[in-house]
Design a protein around this motif. Structure first.
Motif, short mmCIF file in Angstrom:
data_model
loop_
_atom_site.label_atom_id
_atom_site.label_comp_id
_atom_site.label_asym_id
_atom_site.label_seq_id
_atom_site.Cartn_x
_atom_site.Cartn_y
_atom_site.Cartn_z
N ASN A 182 -10.33 -15.70 -30.32
CA ASN A 182 -9.59 -15.11 -29.47
C ASN A 182 -8.35 -15.46 -29.14
N ASP A 183 -7.57 -14.66 -28.26
CA ASP A 183 -6.30 -14.75 -27.95
C ASP A 183 -6.15 -16.09 -27.29
N LYS A 184 -6.97 -16.60 -26.64
CA LYS A 184 -6.80 -17.73 -25.92
C LYS A 184 -7.08 -19.05 -26.72
N GLY A 185 -7.44 -18.98 -28.05
CA GLY A 185 -7.87 -19.87 -28.82
C GLY A 185 -9.17 -20.35 -28.54
N LEU A 186 -9.87 -19.41 -28.22
CA LEU A 186 -11.39 -19.82 -27.64
C LEU A 186 -12.27 -19.06 -28.87
N CYS A 187 -13.30 -19.62 -29.15
CA CYS A 187 -14.61 -19.16 -29.94
C CYS A 187 -15.39 -18.04 -29.32
N GLU A 188 -15.48 -16.74 -29.83
CA GLU A 188 -16.16 -15.74 -29.08
C GLU A 188 -17.69 -16.04 -29.67
N ILE A 189 -18.08 -16.54 -30.72
CA ILE A 189 -19.43 -16.88 -30.94
C ILE A 189 -20.06 -17.93 -29.96
N ILE A 190 -19.27 -18.98 -29.43
CA ILE A 190 -19.66 -19.83 -28.57
C ILE A 190 -19.58 -19.16 -27.07
N ILE A 191 -18.69 -18.22 -26.72
CA ILE A 191 -18.76 -17.79 -25.68
C ILE A 191 -19.88 -16.73 -25.23
N ASN A 192 -20.53 -15.88 -26.43
CA ASN A 192 -21.33 -15.16 -26.16
C ASN A 192 -22.79 -15.56 -26.66
N LEU A 193 -22.75 -16.45 -27.61
CA LEU A 193 -24.24 -16.93 -28.08
C LEU A 193 -24.42 -18.55 -28.02
N GLY A 194 -23.45 -19.06 -27.18
CA GLY A 194 -23.82 -20.42 -26.88
C GLY A 194 -23.06 -21.53 -28.13
N GLU A 195 -22.88 -22.70 -28.01
CA GLU A 195 -22.44 -23.59 -29.03
C GLU A 195 -23.53 -24.07 -30.09
N GLN A 196 -24.62 -23.76 -29.53
CA GLN A 196 -25.80 -24.06 -30.60
C GLN A 196 -25.74 -23.03 -31.62
N SER A 197 -25.20 -22.00 -31.39
CA SER A 197 -25.19 -20.76 -32.61
C SER A 197 -24.17 -20.96 -33.71
N LEU A 198 -23.36 -21.85 -33.55
CA LEU A 198 -22.19 -22.39 -34.43
C LEU A 198 -23.03 -22.63 -35.96
N CYS A 199 -22.54 -22.33 -36.92
CA CYS A 199 -22.81 -22.62 -38.09
C CYS A 199 -22.45 -24.04 -38.52
N GLN A 200 -23.12 -24.76 -39.63
CA GLN A 200 -22.90 -26.00 -39.80
C GLN A 200 -21.47 -26.72 -39.71
N VAL A 201 -20.50 -26.15 -40.65
CA VAL A 201 -19.30 -26.74 -40.87
C VAL A 201 -18.60 -26.45 -39.31
N CYS A 202 -18.92 -25.31 -38.80
CA CYS A 202 -17.96 -25.56 -37.31
C CYS A 202 -18.63 -26.39 -36.23
N ARG A 203 -19.75 -26.55 -36.49
CA ARG A 203 -20.64 -27.62 -35.39
C ARG A 203 -20.21 -28.75 -35.94
#
Length: 312
Positions: free
Chosen positions: A73-94
């Protein structure tokens, strides 16, 4: 199996929106199969946005014209983390910016220099970089002949590199002697040409390399002594692991030294009286990592080049 981390590792923390060089832009982010299935089956309130930002056919996140991930997003934050939690990141992002080194008896985890926060933290880490055991289930296998040689060589060269009673340039010279390498002043132009021949992402790196070619120096300013040591130690932990044999262990070690000399020359070319040396060094190391270390093709070419300096 034993699990080790490098002792700086617990200090790392992603700076998220404060990052000037986000890892969520400029890269093709591939999604592992398990995460892709989870994204396909997501039924949360976020699912429409989630599916719109993923190319399921190519198993990757979509990006805008500037190469920014669809979920950044515009603030440099990940919308997947914001909406689904850090555990929802794919392997490469994690995993990013972590690297893992695998041996039969262990796995070692450290941090790569491509992340600006990691680069600055590692380079300025005042203690000697060492391994810390965090798990040992007693079920590890015995290392094979080549792995034993790698670990023995690594232990020897790290003792040399981390002897702070000796000037860093002398330590590097001893390291090259251990590798049976001979690098002469007349080879400096060849080193820069090799780096310029590698695939490059940004014009800024090309400009830096050309600037370094006018002022190539392998002698480090005293202020850079710690940064040189930590760069080389961390690089050796990262790059020696899967060397094919003793000769390639040496070649990869030489490649780390050549890389530091290029970085050192760029710093010498760019530093000013009012410029904070750590910030400059971290920025150069970060860009080196992005341009060279994150391309296996570039690494292979650099290792091949370094091999030619071994004199038996």
């Amino acid at each position: 199996m034993q699990e080790f981390i490098l002792n700086y590792y617990p200090l790392f923390k992603c700076i998220a929106g404060s990052c000037k060089h986000t890892c969520c832009a400029g890269w093709k982010m591939c999604i592992d199969e398990q995460s892709l299935v989870a994204y396909k089956n997501d039924t949360s309130a976020f699912y429409k946005v989630l599916k719109k930002g993923i190319n399921f056919r190519k198993s990757s996140f979509k990006a805008d014209k500037k190469g920014r991930c669809a979920f950044l997003n515009d603030k440099g934050l990940c919308e997947i983390i914001i909406n689904l939690g850090e555990q929802s990141l794919c392997q490469v992002c994690r995993d990013h910016p972590r690297f893992k080194s695998f041996f039969n008896d262990r796995v070692e985890t450290g941090l790569g220099f491509c992340c600006e926060a990691a680069a600055k933290m590692i380079l300025s880490f005042g203690d000697k970089i060492t391994l810390i055991s965090i798990k040992n289930d007693g079920n590890q296998q015995e290392n094979d002949f080549n792995q034993k040689n790698i670990l023995a060589f690594r232990e020897k060269v790290l003792l040399t590199l981390q002897d702070r009673n000796i000037p860093i340039d002398d330590r590097i010279d001893s390291l090259l002697t251990e590798c049976k390498a001979s690098v002469l002043d007349k080879d400096f132009s060849k080193i820069i040409k090799r780096f310029l021949s590698l695939e490059r992402l940004n014009k800024s790196w090309t400009k830096r390399l050309k600037g370094a070619s006018k002022n190539f120096t392998k002698r480090a300013d005293e202020k850079l002594s710690l940064y040189a040591e930590q760069f080389l130690v961390n690089s050796i932990y990262r790059h020696l692991t899967d060397a094919e044999d003793t000769m390639w262990v040496r070649a990869r070690t030489i490649a780390c030294v050549l890389s530091w000399w290029v970085i050192n020359s760029i710093i010498e070319n760019e530093k000013g009286e009012k410029q904070e040396v750590l910030s400059l060094t971290a920025d150069v190391v970060r860009e080196f990592s992005a341009e060279v270390e994150y391309s296996q093709n570039n690494l292979d070419k650099l290792f091949d080049f370094a091999y030619k300096f071994i004199k038996l």
